[in-house]
Structure formats: C-alpha cells, structure tokens
Design an enzyme around this catalytic site. Structure first.
Site, PDB file in Angstrom:
ATOM      1  N   GLU A 127       5.888  -9.179   7.196  1.00  0.00           N
ATOM      2  CA  GLU A 127       7.136  -9.080   7.959  1.00  0.00           C
ATOM      3  C   GLU A 127       8.172  -8.253   7.203  1.00  0.00           C
ATOM      4  OE1 GLU A 127      10.572 -12.115   9.610  1.00  0.00           O
ATOM      5  OE2 GLU A 127       8.470 -12.756   9.754  1.00  0.00           O
TER       6      GLU A 127
ATOM      7  N   ASP B  30       6.644 -15.405   9.983  1.00  0.00           N
ATOM      8  CA  ASP B  30       7.342 -16.335   9.086  1.00  0.00           C
ATOM      9  C   ASP B  30       6.892 -17.773   9.274  1.00  0.00           C
ATOM     10  OD1 ASP B  30       8.369 -16.741  11.592  1.00  0.00           O
ATOM     11  OD2 ASP B  30      10.478 -16.727  10.972  1.00  0.00           O
TER      12      ASP B  30
ATOM     13  N   GLU C 132       9.313 -22.779  14.949  1.00  0.00           N
ATOM     14  CA  GLU C 132       8.272 -23.338  14.076  1.00  0.00           C
ATOM     15  C   GLU C 132       8.770 -24.557  13.308  1.00  0.00           C
ATOM     16  OE1 GLU C 132      10.290 -20.229  11.498  1.00  0.00           O
ATOM     17  OE2 GLU C 132       9.717 -20.446  13.603  1.00  0.00           O
TER      18      GLU C 132
ATOM     19  N   HIS D 284      11.560 -11.501  16.477  1.00  0.00           N
ATOM     20  CA  HIS D 284      10.470 -10.787  15.822  1.00  0.00           C
ATOM     21  C   HIS D 284       9.988  -9.566  16.590  1.00  0.00           C
ATOM     22  CE1 HIS D 284      10.260 -14.763  13.655  1.00  0.00           C
ATOM     23  NE2 HIS D 284      10.310 -13.878  12.672  1.00  0.00           N
TER      24      HIS D 284
END
Length: 292
Positions: free
Chosen positions: A276, A186, A156, A177
């Site tokens: 998360e 995130d 990202e 993840h």
C-alpha cells in the site's frame, strides 16, 4: 462485696463491652471497599469515549468532539495504545465497539497524514497499522461491534469482533483505498475475505460501493440486524448473556475464536502495508506529473 453488688458490676461490664463492639468501627480490611475509579486510559484518547458499568462491559465509542468521528492521523496513532490498554485491563469483561452520532467511521482527514510518499512518514503509518490490528485481536474477552450509519473507514476494526450487530440503516464501504488509487492492504482484505470469502472481497474492493446491512449479513459479515439505533442495546443484551459464563470460559472462547484471523493479520498486514505504501508513493508521483 455482696452477691447483688457483684452481679450488678458484672452486668455493667458486659454491657460496656457490647456497646464498644457495636459502636467501634470495623477494621479497615473488613469495611466494604469503595467502587474503583475508572482507569486513567479512559480519558487519555480524545477520539474514544469509554464507559464501563459495574458488570465490566466496556463501551468504546469513536467520536470527534462528541459527534461522528472524522478519522485522523492522530487517531491512527492513539488507537494503538488505546486498544493495547483495553486488552490488558482485566476489569473489562466484554467490549462493545461503536461510533457516536449514528455513524461507525464514515469520514477521514487525508491531509492529516502528510506526505505519504515520504518513507519516514509511511514507516510510521506501517507500524501503527499493524500494531492497532494486532492489539484489537489481542483483546482477550468477547468483542461485539455495534454499527450504525457508515462503516466506510477501517471497517476491518469492526470485523475483528466476534459478533457484528448492525442497525438497519448501516452501510459498509471501503472509501480510502482502490477508489482513491491505493492498494486495499491495511488488513481490510484480510478481514473481509475471512468473513465474506476471497472472491467476494476482491470483487468488492476492486469496485468499492456501499453495501447494505442486509447484503453484509448475506455475506456472513453481519450477525444480526436491528432497527436503526438499536445496535448498542442489542450488543448489551448479548453481553449480559455472555456474563453468565465463567470468566475463564469467556476469555478462552474469545482467544480460540480469534486465533485463525489473528494468524492471518500477523502474516499479511505488514506485507500488505508495504504494498500500500508503494502505491501511495506512485499515486503522489503521478499526481505531481499530472498523470496516472
């Protein structure tokens, strides 16, 4: 005084004044300024190698002791300040993000993050996770991501660039993840759904596997593919073209283009990191209980 002697005296005086004008150093203000030293922050972050040419193009290279980076909790902390400093430095005219050793970010040191079920520890992760994305989004000049090798961790960061250039051997994945038992929240879903579409991003993040540069290009994530090893050179060529425009045009174009994604980052990332964190706590609990 005879006319001849008078003229000789005047000529000597004029010659002396010309000699002084030629040999006397120019005032300090008129002298050519020396090239400014690099800002202190260039060397304050061990996992970021920063180089900037006279044209103002800043290349930011992720690395661990000069080789491919193994992302740590310390990097997670350091990058917050680093990207803030990069964004506020008007000496940076274009920013290129890349990785050392033929990799973007391909590995992570999970143990360095400690006990992720500890609310105090996760609070730090939460704050840094939101701040680093906001600080990259706040870089107010064109940003180019030059990807080689594995972009398997924090891709990202790359997708907050305006343009993604990938070497032919580059691959994209989300290693930490859902495959590891925690929510991909995130900012990775936000960024990938923005570029690739929410349906495609959800399916991939629920069943993560490496995708090629060609697939990422077909999804709208990668702008150009170069021969392996050529991503940074192509990024520099693009940067040179951007520099032919005025600084206001360059800065305002970045501000305009990043705004829709920045709004989503601000709206979604803090909430997502709370989700998360809860899943990380549940994972630790299950692990201690010997179940899932």
């Amino acid at each position: 005084m005879t006319r001849t002697r008078f003229l000789t005296t005047v000529a000597a005086s004029l010659l002396a004044s010309v000699t002084v004008a030629v040999t006397e150093p120019a005032p300090a203000a008129a002298q050519t300024a020396a090239a400014p030293a690099n800002p202190a922050y260039f060397t304050q972050h061990p996992s970021l190698r920063m180089t900037r040419g006279a044209d103002g193009v800043l290349v930011v290279e992720f690395h661990t002791r000069g080789g491919p980076i193994k992302f740590t909790a310390q990097d997670h902390e350091d990058f917050v300040d680093a990207f803030y400093q990069i964004g506020r430095d008007r000496g940076n005219k274009v920013v290129i993000l890349t990785g050392a050793g033929g990799q973007w970010i391909g590995d992570i040191d999970f143990p360095s993050f400690g006990d992720v079920s500890d609310p105090d520890g996760w609070s730090k992760v939460h704050d840094e996770g939101t701040q680093v994305l906001e600080n990259i989004a706040n870089i107010r000049v064109p940003v180019i991501c030059a990807v080689e090798g594995k972009a398997w961790i924090h891709s990202e960061y790359c997708l907050l660039a305006n343009v993604v250039i990938a070497g032919k051997g580059a691959t994209f994945n989300d290693a930490p993840h859902f495959a590891g038992g925690i929510v991909p929240a995130d900012g990775i879903f936000t960024a990938w759904s923005y570029w690739a579409g929410p349906g495609r991003a959800q399916a991939w993040l629920l069943d993560p596997k490496p995708i090629s540069a060609e697939t990422a290009q077909s999804w709208g994530v990668v702008s150009e593919i170069t021969p392996t090893g050529g991503a940074v050179a192509r990024a520099r060529a693009l940067a040179a073209g951007y520099l032919t425009k005025t600084e206001v045009t360059r800065r305002n174009t970045r501000i305009h283009f990043i705004q829709p994604l920045k709004e989503r980052i601000i709206k979604e990332t803090g909430y997502g990191l709370q989700l998360e964190g809860a899943s990380a706590s549940a994972l630790v609990k299950a692990s201690k209980a010997g179940g899932k």
